[in-house]
Design a protein around this motif. Structure first.
Motif, PDB file in Angstrom:
ATOM      1  N   UNK A 168       5.195  -7.850  15.857  1.00  0.00           N
ATOM      2  CA  UNK A 168       3.851  -8.426  15.839  1.00  0.00           C
ATOM      3  C   UNK A 168       2.806  -7.346  15.585  1.00  0.00           C
ATOM      4  N   UNK A 169       3.008  -6.177  16.155  1.00  0.00           N
ATOM      5  CA  UNK A 169       2.086  -5.062  15.907  1.00  0.00           C
ATOM      6  C   UNK A 169       2.120  -4.652  14.434  1.00  0.00           C
ATOM      7  N   UNK A 170       3.320  -4.665  13.854  1.00  0.00           N
ATOM      8  CA  UNK A 170       3.455  -4.326  12.436  1.00  0.00           C
ATOM      9  C   UNK A 170       2.716  -5.320  11.559  1.00  0.00           C
ATOM     10  N   UNK A 171       2.821  -6.606  11.904  1.00  0.00           N
ATOM     11  CA  UNK A 171       2.206  -7.657  11.089  1.00  0.00           C
ATOM     12  C   UNK A 171       0.690  -7.678  11.226  1.00  0.00           C
ATOM     13  N   UNK A 172       0.199  -7.635  12.466  1.00  0.00           N
ATOM     14  CA  UNK A 172      -1.240  -7.827  12.693  1.00  0.00           C
ATOM     15  C   UNK A 172      -2.029  -6.539  12.476  1.00  0.00           C
ATOM     16  N   UNK A 173      -1.584  -5.455  13.092  1.00  0.00           N
ATOM     17  CA  UNK A 173      -2.353  -4.209  13.050  1.00  0.00           C
ATOM     18  C   UNK A 173      -2.012  -3.382  11.816  1.00  0.00           C
ATOM     19  N   UNK A 174      -0.729  -3.062  11.674  1.00  0.00           N
ATOM     20  CA  UNK A 174      -0.341  -2.142  10.606  1.00  0.00           C
ATOM     21  C   UNK A 174      -0.611  -2.698   9.215  1.00  0.00           C
ATOM     22  N   UNK A 175      -0.089  -3.909   8.933  1.00  0.00           N
ATOM     23  CA  UNK A 175      -0.208  -4.435   7.572  1.00  0.00           C
ATOM     24  C   UNK A 175      -1.643  -4.783   7.214  1.00  0.00           C
ATOM     25  N   UNK A 176      -2.358  -5.488   8.105  1.00  0.00           N
ATOM     26  CA  UNK A 176      -3.751  -5.824   7.803  1.00  0.00           C
ATOM     27  C   UNK A 176      -4.608  -4.569   7.709  1.00  0.00           C
ATOM     28  N   UNK A 177      -4.373  -3.623   8.622  1.00  0.00           N
ATOM     29  CA  UNK A 177      -5.119  -2.364   8.567  1.00  0.00           C
ATOM     30  C   UNK A 177      -4.839  -1.593   7.298  1.00  0.00           C
ATOM     31  N   UNK A 178      -3.573  -1.590   6.880  1.00  0.00           N
ATOM     32  CA  UNK A 178      -3.205  -0.869   5.660  1.00  0.00           C
ATOM     33  C   UNK A 178      -3.830  -1.505   4.424  1.00  0.00           C
ATOM     34  N   UNK A 179      -3.886  -2.826   4.412  1.00  0.00           N
ATOM     35  CA  UNK A 179      -4.481  -3.513   3.257  1.00  0.00           C
ATOM     36  C   UNK A 179      -5.957  -3.143   3.116  1.00  0.00           C
ATOM     37  N   UNK A 180      -6.690  -3.161   4.243  1.00  0.00           N
ATOM     38  CA  UNK A 180      -8.112  -2.812   4.202  1.00  0.00           C
ATOM     39  C   UNK A 180      -8.302  -1.358   3.797  1.00  0.00           C
ATOM     40  N   UNK A 181      -7.524  -0.462   4.429  1.00  0.00           N
ATOM     41  CA  UNK A 181      -7.652   0.964   4.131  1.00  0.00           C
ATOM     42  C   UNK A 181      -7.281   1.263   2.684  1.00  0.00           C
ATOM     43  N   UNK A 182      -6.225   0.620   2.198  1.00  0.00           N
ATOM     44  CA  UNK A 182      -5.785   0.854   0.817  1.00  0.00           C
ATOM     45  C   UNK A 182      -6.814   0.320  -0.177  1.00  0.00           C
ATOM     46  N   UNK A 183      -7.390  -0.843   0.130  1.00  0.00           N
ATOM     47  CA  UNK A 183      -8.428  -1.406  -0.739  1.00  0.00           C
ATOM     48  C   UNK A 183      -9.618  -0.463  -0.839  1.00  0.00           C
ATOM     49  N   UNK A 184     -10.022   0.101   0.303  1.00  0.00           N
ATOM     50  CA  UNK A 184     -11.146   1.047   0.313  1.00  0.00           C
ATOM     51  C   UNK A 184     -10.819   2.293  -0.501  1.00  0.00           C
ATOM     52  N   UNK A 185      -9.585   2.785  -0.377  1.00  0.00           N
ATOM     53  CA  UNK A 185      -9.189   3.983  -1.136  1.00  0.00           C
ATOM     54  C   UNK A 185      -9.087   3.690  -2.633  1.00  0.00           C
ATOM     55  N   UNK A 186      -8.614   2.491  -2.973  1.00  0.00           N
ATOM     56  CA  UNK A 186      -8.569   2.106  -4.386  1.00  0.00           C
ATOM     57  C   UNK A 186      -9.982   2.015  -4.967  1.00  0.00           C
ATOM     58  N   UNK A 187     -10.891   1.462  -4.182  1.00  0.00           N
ATOM     59  CA  UNK A 187     -12.279   1.379  -4.631  1.00  0.00           C
ATOM     60  C   UNK A 187     -12.874   2.769  -4.806  1.00  0.00           C
ATOM     61  N   UNK A 188     -12.576   3.668  -3.849  1.00  0.00           N
ATOM     62  CA  UNK A 188     -13.056   5.046  -3.956  1.00  0.00           C
ATOM     63  C   UNK A 188     -12.514   5.712  -5.218  1.00  0.00           C
ATOM     64  N   UNK A 189     -11.213   5.519  -5.477  1.00  0.00           N
ATOM     65  CA  UNK A 189     -10.610   6.095  -6.674  1.00  0.00           C
ATOM     66  C   UNK A 189     -11.270   5.539  -7.930  1.00  0.00           C
ATOM     67  N   UNK A 190     -11.586   4.243  -7.897  1.00  0.00           N
ATOM     68  CA  UNK A 190     -12.229   3.620  -9.053  1.00  0.00           C
ATOM     69  C   UNK A 190     -13.611   4.208  -9.326  1.00  0.00           C
ATOM     70  N   UNK A 191     -14.425   4.352  -8.267  1.00  0.00           N
ATOM     71  CA  UNK A 191     -15.781   4.860  -8.501  1.00  0.00           C
ATOM     72  C   UNK A 191     -15.757   6.347  -8.865  1.00  0.00           C
ATOM     73  N   UNK A 192     -14.748   7.083  -8.352  1.00  0.00           N
ATOM     74  CA  UNK A 192     -14.620   8.487  -8.753  1.00  0.00           C
ATOM     75  C   UNK A 192     -14.250   8.577 -10.234  1.00  0.00           C
ATOM     76  N   UNK A 193     -13.322   7.700 -10.626  1.00  0.00           N
ATOM     77  CA  UNK A 193     -12.938   7.676 -12.044  1.00  0.00           C
ATOM     78  C   UNK A 193     -14.129   7.265 -12.905  1.00  0.00           C
TER      79      UNK A 193
END
Length: 623
Positions: A168-193
């Motif tokens: 349950x921790x993997x599903x709620x905290x890890x995966x949702x947190x990773x999706x948000x963090x990864x989206x933010x990093x992808x956006x950062x990479x996009x604006x840097x590019x």
């Protein structure tokens, strides 16, 4: 109406888009959150992405600094766009040193602010997800413990424990947190590019090609390996924990059978797999990190050489400084994306166990909630009526109980007897509400068992054949499940007396405060059963159900307990399952079950006359 139609089309399109392009595991983890939590998480993710714009402004200031510095060194005129920006800051008439100092200060402030805000928002997001995880754990436990006993056995106890905690921790905290963090990093990479494209398209193209090739390379290498590591960790963790509990639960058997060394070998092999998977998980991010560092170093050298070969030194230096600056921001983001991908894949197997559990849960309290609304203030009547009861387990072909009809008056003493496998314990589980009939009904005080538990908690008490003793005090074991502050010590002492346990308690060094050891290691089997009887009496029940509760007692202790039950007869309704016919001779009625059917019912002597098999058993026992 058109608005509703448009909304339907929009929702349908969104559902198709989500199902097609978003991985099922992400859909599942995001779907675990309620609507408000999902909206809040989305807006938090958007805020985290927008914070990345600070880096874009900082890179722009860096490009301006590089431009005015190179213009001053080569005595070139400053471009009109740069002059407009300098005029905005009021720096056009200032010295080159002052311009660089001010712009560099703003640039550092932007970089630092972006880092601080990112850490702050990321921390808030994961705290929010941790809170949601706690809410969902509570909700899952409510649903898990609100279902038929046979559904509870759909998974092993170790799988259930793993699913509610790690999964349950993997599903709620890890995966949702990773999706948000990864989206933010992808956006950062996009604006840097984007920043590099604006200031130097060639550097941008080269950077995108290098990072894309690196991403494909790492995915090809790690994808299958990650899946194997995750599966191995999940399966080995569950299996090793199960084996450890197994050898502890069968300690006596493992000693006399000399199988302890075999247990040690199996557990060691399983833990070795767990350790191997943990080590592999630990090294994978480092491999990505070092690969990233090497790629950036080689890529920087190649881009620098190409630009010095194709352009003048000014453009080459400007492009190189941009590549280094952007690379210093993109590379950590890209590294986090890669690591998040690894963690995401590693958590998928853990989450799969939780998904299996949630898919198997079937709530069983809706009817009880509806019944509570009807005559909720009525007085409890300790009578039991079973009408045309039929039941079979999901895994069995035929019915375990067939056409059971029985009336148990309030205050009576009823015994259920029969050979092993005849359906006695199943009948008790149905009366207690642990199982649901396939047809027919059970009414206690005119309501279903589950409704009774909700409306009159503790009115029905149960003593199992194998009493569970926790590593707590005598008081805690008798008032099991109640908060310590609310325990009535006077009631505890009364129950100890009724269960003929006072001599045992007085012999303990700590009396009521004595810890009984794990699984009641300080007590004999008979003493543990007497604790179970005292526990059942703590809630002052109107109905007492005993399932072979005197099977571990010696003859004298059984006689004492039976005398206590006789004393209670008339005050409470007693329902007993017993193989010892001597303990049910004085029952008001005996229910003899054969092959899931009532073969005879009546007083002890009436059943002897009606059933030859029962009579033969009574003769064998000297009755």
């Amino acid at each position: 109406m058109p608005g509703n139609s448009a909304s339907f089309v929009y929702n349908t399109w969104m559902i198709k888009f989500i199902k097609r392009f978003i991985p099922e595991s992400i859909q599942f983890s995001f779907g675990l959150l309620d609507r408000k939590a999902r909206i809040k998480l989305i807006f938090s993710g958007i805020a985290l992405c927008l914070i990345g714009l600070l880096d874009l402004f900082a890179i722009g200031l860096l490009a301006i600094i590089a431009s005015i510095t190179l213009s001053a060194v080569n005595n070139h005129a400053t471009s009109s766009k740069v002059l407009e920006i300098l005029n905005f800051f009021g720096l056009s008439e200032k010295s080159i040193e002052f311009k660089v100092l001010v712009l560099a200060t703003f640039m550092v402030i932007l970089f630092v602010s972006r880092t601080i805000f990112s850490i702050y928002f990321s921390n808030k997001i994961f705290q929010f997800l941790a809170y949601q995880n706690n809410l969902l754990t509570k909700k899952t436990l409510n649903r898990l413990l609100d279902q038929d006993l046979q559904n509870l056995h759909f998974m092993t106890s170790q799988e259930i424990l793993f699913a509610i905690t790690t999964g349950l921790n993997a599903a709620v905290v890890n995966l949702n947190g990773l999706v948000i963090a990864t989206t933010a990093d992808l956006f950062l990479s996009f604006i840097m590019a984007t920043a590099v494209i604006i200031f130097n398209p060639l550097v941008s193209l080269a950077s995108i090609v290098i990072l894309t090739l690196l991403a494909i390379f790492l995915y090809k290498i790690f994808n299958q390996r990650i899946r194997e590591i995750s599966l191995m960790n999940t399966e080995a963790s569950i299996s090793s924990n199960a084996k450890i509990l197994e050898v502890l639960d069968t300690y006596r058997e493992s000693l006399v059978r000399d199988t302890r060394s075999n247990y040690i070998k199996n557990i060691s092999n399983l833990r070795s797999k767990v350790s191997e998977s943990i080590a592999a998980q630990a090294i994978l991010p480092n491999i990505t990190k070092y690969t990233m560092e090497l790629t950036l170093m080689i890529g920087g050298m190649v881009i620098s050489a190409a630009m010095f070969f194709m352009f003048d030194a000014n453009k080459a230096l400007t492009g190189l400084s941009l590549f280094v600056a952007v690379g210093s921001r993109i590379s950590p983001a890209f590294l986090r994306i890669q690591q998040n991908f690894l963690i995401f894949r590693l958590n998928q197997s853990s989450m799969a166990v939780t998904k299996k559990l949630l898919g198997s849960i079937k709530s069983n309290s809706n009817n009880a909630q509806n019944e509570l609304k009807i005559n909720s203030n009525s007085k409890f009547d300790a009578s039991i009526e079973i009408i045309d009861l039929n039941f079979k387990y999901n895994s069995s072909r035929g019915f375990v109980l067939k056409d059971i009809n029985l009336k148990i008056p309030s205050g009576s003493f009823t015994a259920v007897v029969g050979s092993s496998g005849s359906g006695k314990t199943t009948l008790i589980d149905l009366i207690l509400g642990l199982l649901t009939p396939n047809s027919g009904s059970i009414k206690i005080s005119g309501k279903s068992p589950l409704t009774v538990h909700k409306q009159w908690p503790g009115a029905i008490a149960y003593v199992p054949q194998d009493v569970v003793i926790i590593n707590g005090t005598v008081t805690e074991n008798i008032a099991l499940g109640f908060d310590y502050e609310s325990i009535d010590l006077g009631r505890v002492l009364k129950c100890i007396e009724l269960a003929h346990l006072m001599t045992v308690v007085n012999a303990l060094p700590g009396k009521l405060d004595e810890f009984l050891g794990e699984k009641g290691s300080k007590l004999s089997g008979g003493q543990r059963q007497r604790v179970g009887i005292a526990r059942a009496l703590y809630t002052n029940p109107s109905i007492l159900v005993l399932d072979e509760a005197t099977s571990a007692l010696d003859g004298e202790s059984e006689k004492e307990i039976n005398n206590s039950l006789q004393d209670l007869k008339g005050e409470i309704t007693i329902l007993v399952i017993s193989h010892r016919l001597s303990s049910v001779v004085n029952a008001d009625q005996v229910l003899y079950i054969e092959n899931g059917k009532v073969a005879a019912v009546g007083s002890f002597e009436e059943v002897r006359k009606e059933s030859s098999n029962f009579n033969n058993q009574a003769i064998l026992m000297g009755l």
